[in-house]
Design a protein around this motif. Structure first.
Motif, short mmCIF file in Angstrom:
data_model
loop_
_atom_site.label_atom_id
_atom_site.label_comp_id
_atom_site.label_asym_id
_atom_site.label_seq_id
_atom_site.Cartn_x
_atom_site.Cartn_y
_atom_site.Cartn_z
N PRO A 1 0.78 -1.23 0.00
CA PRO A 1 0.00 0.00 0.00
C PRO A 1 0.82 1.28 0.00
O PRO A 1 0.25 2.37 0.08
N LYS A 2 2.15 1.20 -0.07
CA LYS A 2 2.93 2.44 -0.09
C LYS A 2 2.54 3.27 -1.30
O LYS A 2 2.40 4.50 -1.22
N TYR A 3 2.38 2.60 -2.44
CA TYR A 3 1.86 3.24 -3.65
C TYR A 3 0.60 2.47 -4.05
O TYR A 3 0.42 1.31 -3.69
N GLY A 4 -0.25 3.14 -4.81
CA GLY A 4 -1.46 2.47 -5.26
C GLY A 4 -2.51 2.30 -4.18
O GLY A 4 -3.43 1.51 -4.33
N TYR A 5 -2.39 3.08 -3.09
CA TYR A 5 -3.42 2.95 -2.05
C TYR A 5 -4.71 3.62 -2.52
O TYR A 5 -4.71 4.51 -3.37
N LEU A 6 -5.81 3.17 -1.99
CA LEU A 6 -7.13 3.63 -2.42
C LEU A 6 -7.29 5.13 -2.13
O LEU A 6 -6.88 5.63 -1.08
N GLY A 7 -7.90 5.81 -3.08
CA GLY A 7 -8.19 7.22 -2.89
C GLY A 7 -7.01 8.15 -3.01
O GLY A 7 -7.09 9.31 -2.60
N ASP A 8 -5.91 7.69 -3.60
CA ASP A 8 -4.73 8.53 -3.71
C ASP A 8 -4.98 9.62 -4.76
O ASP A 8 -5.28 9.33 -5.92
N PHE A 9 -4.86 10.88 -4.34
CA PHE A 9 -5.10 11.99 -5.25
C PHE A 9 -4.13 13.12 -4.92
O PHE A 9 -3.51 13.15 -3.87
N ARG A 10 -4.04 14.06 -5.84
CA ARG A 10 -3.22 15.25 -5.62
C ARG A 10 -3.87 16.41 -6.35
O ARG A 10 -4.24 16.31 -7.52
N HIS A 11 -4.04 17.54 -5.64
CA HIS A 11 -4.54 18.75 -6.29
C HIS A 11 -3.52 19.22 -7.33
O HIS A 11 -2.31 19.09 -7.14
N GLN A 12 -4.03 19.80 -8.44
CA GLN A 12 -3.16 20.26 -9.50
C GLN A 12 -3.26 21.78 -9.67
O GLN A 12 -4.30 22.38 -9.36
N PHE A 13 -2.21 22.37 -10.19
CA PHE A 13 -2.14 23.82 -10.35
C PHE A 13 -3.23 24.34 -11.26
O PHE A 13 -3.66 25.50 -11.15
N HIS A 14 -3.71 23.51 -12.19
CA HIS A 14 -4.72 23.96 -13.15
C HIS A 14 -6.12 23.97 -12.55
O HIS A 14 -7.09 24.30 -13.24
N GLY A 15 -6.24 23.62 -11.28
CA GLY A 15 -7.54 23.63 -10.62
C GLY A 15 -8.22 22.29 -10.57
O GLY A 15 -9.22 22.11 -9.87
N GLY A 16 -7.70 21.32 -11.34
CA GLY A 16 -8.25 19.97 -11.30
C GLY A 16 -7.49 19.12 -10.29
O GLY A 16 -6.91 19.63 -9.33
N PHE A 17 -7.50 17.83 -10.54
CA PHE A 17 -6.79 16.93 -9.62
C PHE A 17 -6.26 15.73 -10.39
O PHE A 17 -6.64 15.47 -11.53
N GLU A 18 -5.37 15.00 -9.73
CA GLU A 18 -4.72 13.83 -10.30
C GLU A 18 -5.10 12.60 -9.48
O GLU A 18 -4.93 12.61 -8.26
N TYR A 19 -5.65 11.60 -10.12
CA TYR A 19 -5.98 10.33 -9.47
C TYR A 19 -4.78 9.41 -9.63
O TYR A 19 -4.39 9.07 -10.75
N ARG A 20 -4.18 8.96 -8.51
CA ARG A 20 -2.86 8.34 -8.54
C ARG A 20 -2.86 6.86 -8.13
O ARG A 20 -1.80 6.27 -7.96
N THR A 21 -4.00 6.26 -7.96
CA THR A 21 -4.07 4.90 -7.43
C THR A 21 -3.62 3.83 -8.43
O THR A 21 -3.03 2.82 -8.04
#
Length: 468
Positions: free
Chosen positions: A337-357
């Motif tokens: 679960p260090k990477y690929g954990y559920l709900g992993d996201f990051r806010h982006q400078f363009h106002g959207g977000f990145e889904y990282r799971t």
């Protein structure tokens, strides 16, 4: 304090929300169900519930709370632990609303004894402090991992820049500032509920899927030897060995678009561009979860044009991340679960977000097309999707451990729900082959060169024309 049902008639009155959701003892209701006129009747039940009662009841036991967090790779504080500092974080879904930090000497945890009195100071949310940022991220991640939408999270810092969750409280006692920010967050969620479902073409998609290269002798071929740090094809920030200039991971960064087909074409063009730079004939390109030990790969998807909340992330987890486990190479489990954990996201400078799971879905065109099409369909229509198998701890465990036999029957049901959307047929060309692949029993081979399935030939310079 029991769960609460709030009718729609006074949602413009924050003072009424405060009087209903917060008790005379200034304790927040542990669970809230909304009755709203601006929510379509077809919306799923989960869209109208904040802090599901079943989840709240489950985590009343400290050992269950600790076990659930551990599944997601989150450390929970133990008795007699000495903390350097303790933080109190007020959070609502993806946002931290308030942060407090302990003052003075270190804090001792001693369960079963009279709690130590600790003084706190309020921390500005925009304070440029790496520790505060990590505390906020951990607080939001902990709420999500436990299946909550709001609450107070206590986080402790340990020597060695380590962090532990001390407690997660769905029905905290509040001061005036806490009341104000939480009432506003509940109000805003209710007011925006009618805006959560959008037309699929309103969702703009981007991506930065990764791959890694190896020589025939098994040694890494460093991406930094062929690609710049930035650009349409570039290097991820992770480094190899002691030299931070040695970057092993390649990222394809297509220009965002609201058209899934166009995004796939741009990804293919990025692969062709990469092939023109990597002229070594004995190098293989690998994708998936972890084709090279110690180097987890991601297939991050960027979204804009849609509101971010926990409900959207849970839909992506249930309808996309969970099904993808059926096709992954068993080696990919090591990424979690260090990477690929559920709900992993990051806010982006363009106002959207990145889904990282997700792992790197560059593994094949069929998977790439299916993932991108499903991502847009789910993101735009998730309020109408009913199923949440990942609410159960047993299913979360199956996800993290890659137990395909437990997941397959769930995927069949999830896909039927997805097919029930009116918009599904517009994506069927990509989604039907993807679904067939998921249920075929095949698993991708992370040691196969992805250029073969993408039909990306090793680059050969054009022969020079002979002068006449």
């Amino acid at each position: 304090m029991s769960s609460l049902t709030l009718p729609c008639k006074q949602w413009d009155d924050k003072q009424w929300i405060r009087s209903e959701a917060i008790s005379a003892e200034r304790v927040l209701s542990p669970s809230i169900r909304l009755e709203l006129s601006n929510a379509p009747a077809e919306f799923s039940e989960s869209m109208l519930v904040l802090n599901d009662e079943v989840v709240v009841e489950r985590i009343r036991k400290r050992e269950i709370k600790a076990g659930a967090l551990k599944l997601h790779g989150i450390s929970f504080a133990t008795a007699q632990m000495r903390l350097l500092r303790q933080y109190i974080v007020v959070a609502f879904q993806t946002e931290t609303l308030l942060v407090y930090r302990s003052k003075g000497s270190s804090v001792w945890l001693a369960q079963g004894k009279k709690p130590q009195r600790v003084a706190y100071e309020r921390v500005p949310l925009k304070e440029k402090n790496r520790e505060v940022n990590r505390v906020q991220q951990l607080a939001v991640r902990s709420l999500y991992a436990l299946g909550l939408d709001y609450g107070v999270v206590k986080v402790g810092t340990l020597p060695g820049r380590k962090f532990v969750v001390v407690d997660v409280i769905p029905n905290p006692r509040l001061n005036t500032d806490m009341e104000n920010v939480l009432v506003h967050a509940i109000y805003r969620y209710a007011k925006q509920l009618g805006e959560t479902a959008v037309k699929p073409e309103s969702v703009t998609l981007g991506a930065d899927p990764e791959f890694i290269m190896k020589h025939a002798n098994g040694q890494l071929a460093l991406a930094s030897q062929y690609f710049p740090r930035f650009g349409r094809v570039g290097c991820d920030e992770i480094w190899h060995g002691q030299n931070r200039a040695n970057k092993p991971l390649v990222e394809i960064r297509p220009q965002p678009t609201p058209e899934p087909r166009k995004l796939v074409v741009r990804i293919y063009q990025g692969l062709i561009m990469a092939a023109k730079r990597v002229k070594a004939g004995n190098v293989v390109w690998l994708a998936g979860g972890m084709p090279c030990s110690g180097y987890p790969l991601g297939g991050h998807i960027h979204f804009s044009g849609i509101l971010l909340n926990f409900k959207l992330l849970r839909a992506l987890d249930n309808y996309l991340a969970l099904p993808l486990v059926l096709a992954e190479d068993p080696n990919g489990v090591k990424r979690r679960p260090k990477y690929g954990y559920l709900g992993d996201f990051r806010h982006q400078f363009h106002g959207g977000f990145e889904y990282r799971t997700l792992p790197s879905w560059l593994i094949s065109p069929t998977v790439t097309k299916g993932v991108i099409a499903a991502a847009q369909l789910i993101a735009s229509r998730y309020p109408y999707l009913e199923l949440e198998p990942l609410k159960r701890l047993s299913v979360q465990r199956a996800y993290y451990q890659g137990i395909k036999t437990d997941i397959q029957p769930l995927v069949e049901t999830l896909w039927e729900d997805l097919r029930g959307l009116n918009e599904y047929q517009g994506y069927a060309e990509f989604l039907d082959p993807f679904y067939e692949y998921l249920l075929s029993g095949q698993t991708w081979d992370e040691q196969k060169d992805i250029r073969k399935v993408w039909k990306v030939p090793p680059y050969q310079p054009s022969p020079r024309k002979t002068a006449q």
